[in-house]
Each structure stands twice: as C-alpha cells, then as structure tokens.
Design a protein around this motif. Structure first.
Motif, PDB file in Angstrom:
ATOM      1  N   ASP A 337       0.816  -1.211   0.000  1.00  0.00           N
ATOM      2  CA  ASP A 337       0.000   0.000   0.000  1.00  0.00           C
ATOM      3  C   ASP A 337       0.851   1.263   0.000  1.00  0.00           C
ATOM      4  N   GLY A 338       2.172   1.100  -0.062  1.00  0.00           N
ATOM      5  CA  GLY A 338       3.049   2.256  -0.089  1.00  0.00           C
ATOM      6  C   GLY A 338       3.356   2.781   1.302  1.00  0.00           C
ATOM      7  N   TYR A 339       3.379   4.096   1.418  1.00  0.00           N
ATOM      8  CA  TYR A 339       3.704   4.732   2.696  1.00  0.00           C
ATOM      9  C   TYR A 339       2.513   4.613   3.645  1.00  0.00           C
ATOM     10  N   VAL A 340       2.722   3.906   4.780  1.00  0.00           N
ATOM     11  CA  VAL A 340       1.674   3.684   5.777  1.00  0.00           C
ATOM     12  C   VAL A 340       2.162   4.275   7.102  1.00  0.00           C
ATOM     13  N   PRO A 341       1.774   5.523   7.425  1.00  0.00           N
ATOM     14  CA  PRO A 341       2.267   6.165   8.659  1.00  0.00           C
ATOM     15  C   PRO A 341       1.966   5.359   9.915  1.00  0.00           C
ATOM     16  N   HIS A 342       0.791   4.746   9.977  1.00  0.00           N
ATOM     17  CA  HIS A 342       0.398   4.015  11.189  1.00  0.00           C
ATOM     18  C   HIS A 342       1.377   2.895  11.516  1.00  0.00           C
ATOM     19  N   ALA A 343       1.893   2.232  10.500  1.00  0.00           N
ATOM     20  CA  ALA A 343       2.826   1.125  10.737  1.00  0.00           C
ATOM     21  C   ALA A 343       4.102   1.623  11.409  1.00  0.00           C
ATOM     22  N   TYR A 344       4.593   2.799  10.999  1.00  0.00           N
ATOM     23  CA  TYR A 344       5.792   3.368  11.623  1.00  0.00           C
ATOM     24  C   TYR A 344       5.508   3.788  13.063  1.00  0.00           C
ATOM     25  N   GLU A 345       4.324   4.344  13.307  1.00  0.00           N
ATOM     26  CA  GLU A 345       3.984   4.772  14.659  1.00  0.00           C
ATOM     27  C   GLU A 345       3.860   3.573  15.602  1.00  0.00           C
ATOM     28  N   GLN A 346       3.294   2.467  15.112  1.00  0.00           N
ATOM     29  CA  GLN A 346       3.179   1.270  15.937  1.00  0.00           C
ATOM     30  C   GLN A 346       4.550   0.720  16.303  1.00  0.00           C
ATOM     31  N   LEU A 347       5.461   0.693  15.329  1.00  0.00           N
ATOM     32  CA  LEU A 347       6.804   0.184  15.605  1.00  0.00           C
ATOM     33  C   LEU A 347       7.542   1.114  16.564  1.00  0.00           C
ATOM     34  N   THR A 348       7.371   2.404  16.388  1.00  0.00           N
ATOM     35  CA  THR A 348       7.988   3.372  17.311  1.00  0.00           C
ATOM     36  C   THR A 348       7.485   3.165  18.736  1.00  0.00           C
ATOM     37  N   ALA A 349       6.173   3.006  18.876  1.00  0.00           N
ATOM     38  CA  ALA A 349       5.587   2.821  20.205  1.00  0.00           C
ATOM     39  C   ALA A 349       6.093   1.542  20.853  1.00  0.00           C
ATOM     40  N   ALA A 350       6.275   0.474  20.062  1.00  0.00           N
ATOM     41  CA  ALA A 350       6.763  -0.792  20.610  1.00  0.00           C
ATOM     42  C   ALA A 350       8.174  -0.631  21.166  1.00  0.00           C
ATOM     43  N   TYR A 351       9.020   0.114  20.460  1.00  0.00           N
ATOM     44  CA  TYR A 351      10.381   0.339  20.957  1.00  0.00           C
ATOM     45  C   TYR A 351      10.384   1.223  22.201  1.00  0.00           C
ATOM     46  N   ARG A 352       9.507   2.212  22.238  1.00  0.00           N
ATOM     47  CA  ARG A 352       9.486   3.097  23.400  1.00  0.00           C
ATOM     48  C   ARG A 352       9.008   2.381  24.651  1.00  0.00           C
ATOM     49  N   ARG A 353       8.095   1.405  24.480  1.00  0.00           N
ATOM     50  CA  ARG A 353       7.602   0.673  25.655  1.00  0.00           C
ATOM     51  C   ARG A 353       8.713  -0.091  26.355  1.00  0.00           C
ATOM     52  N   ILE A 354       9.705  -0.522  25.591  1.00  0.00           N
ATOM     53  CA  ILE A 354      10.799  -1.275  26.208  1.00  0.00           C
ATOM     54  C   ILE A 354      12.009  -0.386  26.464  1.00  0.00           C
ATOM     55  N   GLY A 355      11.855   0.926  26.246  1.00  0.00           N
ATOM     56  CA  GLY A 355      12.925   1.867  26.577  1.00  0.00           C
ATOM     57  C   GLY A 355      14.018   1.998  25.539  1.00  0.00           C
ATOM     58  N   ASP A 356      13.808   1.510  24.330  1.00  0.00           N
ATOM     59  CA  ASP A 356      14.830   1.615  23.289  1.00  0.00           C
ATOM     60  C   ASP A 356      14.564   2.881  22.472  1.00  0.00           C
ATOM     61  N   ASP A 357      14.951   4.030  23.031  1.00  0.00           N
ATOM     62  CA  ASP A 357      14.683   5.307  22.375  1.00  0.00           C
ATOM     63  C   ASP A 357      15.492   5.474  21.093  1.00  0.00           C
ATOM     64  N   HIS A 358      16.682   4.890  21.060  1.00  0.00           N
ATOM     65  CA  HIS A 358      17.501   5.004  19.850  1.00  0.00           C
ATOM     66  C   HIS A 358      16.798   4.342  18.670  1.00  0.00           C
ATOM     67  N   ALA A 359      16.264   3.136  18.876  1.00  0.00           N
ATOM     68  CA  ALA A 359      15.549   2.452  17.800  1.00  0.00           C
ATOM     69  C   ALA A 359      14.300   3.228  17.414  1.00  0.00           C
ATOM     70  N   ALA A 360      13.611   3.810  18.408  1.00  0.00           N
ATOM     71  CA  ALA A 360      12.410   4.587  18.113  1.00  0.00           C
ATOM     72  C   ALA A 360      12.739   5.785  17.231  1.00  0.00           C
ATOM     73  N   ARG A 361      13.870   6.451  17.498  1.00  0.00           N
ATOM     74  CA  ARG A 361      14.262   7.599  16.675  1.00  0.00           C
ATOM     75  C   ARG A 361      14.598   7.159  15.253  1.00  0.00           C
ATOM     76  N   LEU A 362      15.252   6.014  15.119  1.00  0.00           N
ATOM     77  CA  LEU A 362      15.580   5.512  13.782  1.00  0.00           C
ATOM     78  C   LEU A 362      14.318   5.215  12.971  1.00  0.00           C
ATOM     79  N   VAL A 363      13.305   4.694  13.643  1.00  0.00           N
ATOM     80  CA  VAL A 363      12.045   4.404  12.947  1.00  0.00           C
ATOM     81  C   VAL A 363      11.386   5.697  12.498  1.00  0.00           C
ATOM     82  N   GLN A 364      11.387   6.709  13.372  1.00  0.00           N
ATOM     83  CA  GLN A 364      10.781   7.986  13.003  1.00  0.00           C
ATOM     84  C   GLN A 364      11.551   8.657  11.872  1.00  0.00           C
ATOM     85  N   LEU A 365      12.866   8.516  11.886  1.00  0.00           N
ATOM     86  CA  LEU A 365      13.669   9.065  10.790  1.00  0.00           C
ATOM     87  C   LEU A 365      13.331   8.354   9.480  1.00  0.00           C
ATOM     88  N   ALA A 366      13.196   7.025   9.539  1.00  0.00           N
ATOM     89  CA  ALA A 366      12.815   6.271   8.342  1.00  0.00           C
ATOM     90  C   ALA A 366      11.425   6.676   7.855  1.00  0.00           C
TER      91      ALA A 366
END
Length: 487
Positions: A337-366
């Motif tokens: 479906d191309g660019y799906v913002p919700h999918a990136y937000e879900q992955l970001t939230a999953a990383y933040r729940r476990i405290g991996d802020d670096h991975a969350a920032r990389l997802v938001q940058l992507a």
C-alpha cells in the motif's frame, strides 16, 4: 426386524449390542480398511440392520447398550436423518459402501476412527459427547455445518479428498465445538471451511497438509476460538483466510509453509488474536495481509516475512523478539500500500515501551524519509535539506557539526584577510571568529557583522554563511518542534 432375518455376522452384533460389547471382525490387527471392498459376507453388515438396532433394539436391565464394531463392511446407506439415538456408536476401521447420512441426528457419541467412507453428512447434528474421525479416509465431502458437538472433534491423521473441489471438502460452517478441534496430521485436498465456527477449546492443525493451489485452502472467516490455534509445521497450498476471526490465545505459525504465489498467502485482516507467532522456517511464498488486525503480542522474526505485506491499521502492544530497528524497517518498506504512517507509529511505540529510544528515533527518521518520497519536488528538496542538516530533528548533533565546520571555514577566511570597516573610527577590533558567528547565528549579535563590509569573494562567503545559518536555524527549530510534539 426379526432376528431370523439376520446373517451370522449381524446376529453377533445384535447380541452384543445390549451389553455394549465390542465385535471385532478383523483377522489381522494391522488390517487396512481400504481393502474392505474384498471382504466376504462373514464381515458384511447391512446398514438397515444397524439402523433398526440403534432405533428400536431391546436393552438388558443393568447394562449400557452401545454399538461397537471393528473391521466390518457396512453395506448400503446408514440413514439416521433426524433420528434420536440414545446409544454410543463406534464403527472403527470399517468400510462403508455408501455415505452415512446423519443429518440432524441427535447422538451421544460417534467414533468412525480408521474407517473408509465415500462421504459423510453430519450437518446440524447434535452430539452430547465427542466425534472421532481420526485416521478416516473419505473420498468425498465431510459436512458438519451447523453441528453442535459438546465434546471434541477429532480428525487426527484423517484424509479427505474430493474430485470436484468447487464446494468445500471439509465444511464446518457455524459448527459449535465444546472442546478441542484436534486434527494434527490432517490431509485435505480441497477447501477446509470454518466460517463462523465456535471452538471452546483449541484448534490443533500441526503438521496438517491442506491443498487447493491458487484458491482458498483454509477459510476461517469470523472463526471464534477460546484457546489457541496451532498451525505449526502446517503446509498449505492456496491461501488461508482468517478475516474477522477472534482467537483468545495464540495463533502459532511456527515452521509453517504457506504457499500462494502471486497473491496473499495469509489474509488475517480485522482479526483479533492474543498472540500472533510468525517464526522459524522459510518465508511465506505469497503475501501477508494483517490490515486492521489486533494482537497483544506480535512474535515475528524478520526473515519469516514475505516480500509483500499489508500492515495498515495493524495494532500490537508488544513486539518480540527484540531486534534492531534496521532489521524491522524492511518489513514496513515492503507494504504494497506504499507509505503507511500508522505502521511506523506502531513500531515506534513498541520500541518506546521497552525503553529503546535510539531504535524509536531511527524508525521515526525512516518514516520521514519514506514520507518524503510522496511529496512534490519542492517538498522533497526541503526534506533532503532537513535530513542532511539535522536528520529531521532526530540527529541534532549533526547541526552542531555543520556550525563548527562553517565557523572554522569563515574564521580562517576572514583571519587571512579582514574585511574593511564601515567607519574606521567607530568600528571595534575585528575578530574573525565572532564575525563568523554573527553571520551564522541569525538571532544573536556580537556587534561585528554591522561594523564591517566584506568585498568580492568575502561578500559571497558572507552571503553563504547567512543563508546557511538561517537554513540550519529553521531546520533545528522544525526538528525540535516535531520531537517535542511527539513526546
């Protein structure tokens, strides 16, 4: 029916029935029921005799009557349509010449384990105990739509095939099962349909083989399961449909081989699952559709995912196993479906729940980089500038690097040849470092920039430093604002 009308084989069964005794006609314990067409009259039982036995045979006081026969050839149609049978039926390893018709029948317990049948109709039947069809070989359709089974339904190592696969081969539409649907090793050539079925226990299809290439092989739309659905090491040729299914426990696809080249192999949109496991084994040969699905735990190994996915609206609380963002991001980039913002937000939230802020920032940058590809040329140009300067605000130290580099270039250039002052008697002592800072920082003044007038190439350098300073300041503010809003 008069007892004088019975053959010796039928007489044995008639006499054993009131006491629930087993009548075993086999001459070899490993005998194959598939050879039943060659069995002689000494093992033949007329279906009409069995019907009369179940419906009207006398019983003995103090005994529990039951039909228990092993290794017989059942001749004719065992027609118990809408009958009420108060006795347990066990016709194990028997060979049926005609399909039994048990539509709408009320039964206590039914076991046809190891038997060979042309087909079987148990539609709308009501069974107070279990139904055992394990190791059965059926050369036609098995129909259990609308059946109500208080116990479990057993199809372990059963084989069900039909020449005409336009209709479901194994049909369990709206079937209610009070315990497990236990079918490890099941073989189905054609469609297995579970639409609207309700299973109070779990479904076990481990190591099953379902084959209907290019079409639906397992259709379980709106299936409801209170336990787990185990599809470990299952091999499905055709697509699997779980749209709108509700599985309270685990949907386990470990080592599963799902194959439907050129289309979706698993369609599980809008389903609700306690835990979804996609792990081990080769990736799907076909696409994966999880649009609008909801799960508490998503257990996905990156190498298990196919080249095409649909993840828009997929919601999950926990993503496991923990993997670097670089290993997870290709999953989002494969979305058809191309660019799906919700999918990136879900992955970001999953990383933040476990405290991996670096991975969350990389997802938001992507996410910002992927979004950039959808913009017009001027939007893409501004995006590239933000990316190069501050990484869309997720790499603020990059701006400091640019500032220091430009500060060094300007300081050296102006130190080698100081620009002339506008008013020599009023100008402060020239400082190349603070003069360059005055040019770079648009909101801070050290009194150097308005006191000197660069000429020639120095004037061009001054313009570049002023323009670059404004760009850096704007991108930093935009990046910081985006980060603050997200927090």
């Amino acid at each position: 029916m008069e007892i004088n009308d019975l053959t010796p084989a039928e007489l044995r069964v008639w006499q054993a029935f009131p006491r629930g005794e087993v009548v075993d006609f086999r001459t070899d314990g490993d005998e194959d029921a598939a050879t039943g067409a060659d069995w002689g009259g000494e093992r033949a039982l007329r279906a009409s005799v069995l019907k009369a036995l179940l419906v009207s045979a006398p019983q003995e006081d103090g005994e529990i009557a039951a039909l228990r026969v092993v290794g017989a050839r059942i001749m004719g149609t065992l027609d118990l349509t809408h009958a009420v049978v108060d006795h347990s039926i066990r016709l194990s390893r028997c060979h049926f010449t005609e399909p039994p018709d048990l539509y709408g029948t009320q039964l206590r317990r039914l076991s046809l384990r190891g038997s060979v049948l042309p087909a079987l109709d148990l539609g709308s039947a009501r069974v107070d105990g279990l139904v055992n069809l394990s190791e059965c070989r059926v050369r036609g359709r098995v129909h259990l739509s609308g059946a109500q089974i208080s116990g479990g339904l057993f199809l372990e190592r059963a084989e069900i095939t039909a020449r005409d696969d336009r209709e479901p081969v194994l049909k369990l539409t709206r079937t209610a099962i009070g315990d497990d649907l236990w079918a490890p090793g099941l073989r189905v050539r054609g469609e297995m349909r579970l639409n609207g079925a309700q299973v109070s226990g779990s479904i076990n299809l481990d190591e099953a083989r379902l084959s209907r290439p290019g079409q639906v092989a397992l259709d379980a739309v709106t299936l409801s399961v209170d336990g787990d659905v185990l599809l470990r090491r299952v091999h499905v040729e055709g697509w699997t449909g779980l749209r709108g299914a509700r599985i309270a426990g685990r949907l386990d696809l470990s080592y599963a081989r799902l194959s439907n080249p050129g289309d979706m192999a698993l369609r599980a949109g809008s389903c609700t699952v306690g835990e979804l496991w996609l792990r081990r084994g080769a990736p799907m040969d076909g696409g994966l559709n999880l649009r609008r699905a909801q799960t508490d735990v998503l257990f996905v190994e990156p190498e298990k995912l196919p080249d095409e996915v649909r993840l828009d609206g997929l919601g999950y609380t926990t993503l496991t196993p923990h993997e670097p963002a670089e290993r997870r991001l290709p999953m989002l980039e494969r979305d058809v479906d191309g660019y799906v913002p919700h999918a990136y937000e879900q992955l970001t939230a999953a990383y933040r729940r476990i405290g991996d802020d670096h991975a969350a920032r990389l997802v938001q940058l992507a996410k910002q980089r992927r979004h950039r590809t959808t913009l017009p040329w001027y939007g893409r140009l501004w995006g590239h500038i933000q990316d190069a300067t501050v990484g869309y605000g997720f790499r603020p130290m990059r701006a400091l690097g640019w500032l220091l580099s430009l500060l060094a270039v300007g300081s050296v250039a102006f130190a080698l040849h100081a620009p002339p002052p506008l008013k020599a008697d009023e100008a402060p002592d020239f400082n190349p470092v603070f003069y360059t800072l005055d040019l770079l920082l648009p909101v801070i003044s050290f009194g150097q920039e308005p006191a000197f007038a660069p000429e020639g190439w120095q004037q061009a350098l001054a313009y570049v430093l002023v323009l670059t300073g404004w760009i850096l300041a704007t991108t930093v503010v935009a990046g910081v604002s985006r980060t603050v809003n997200r927090q």
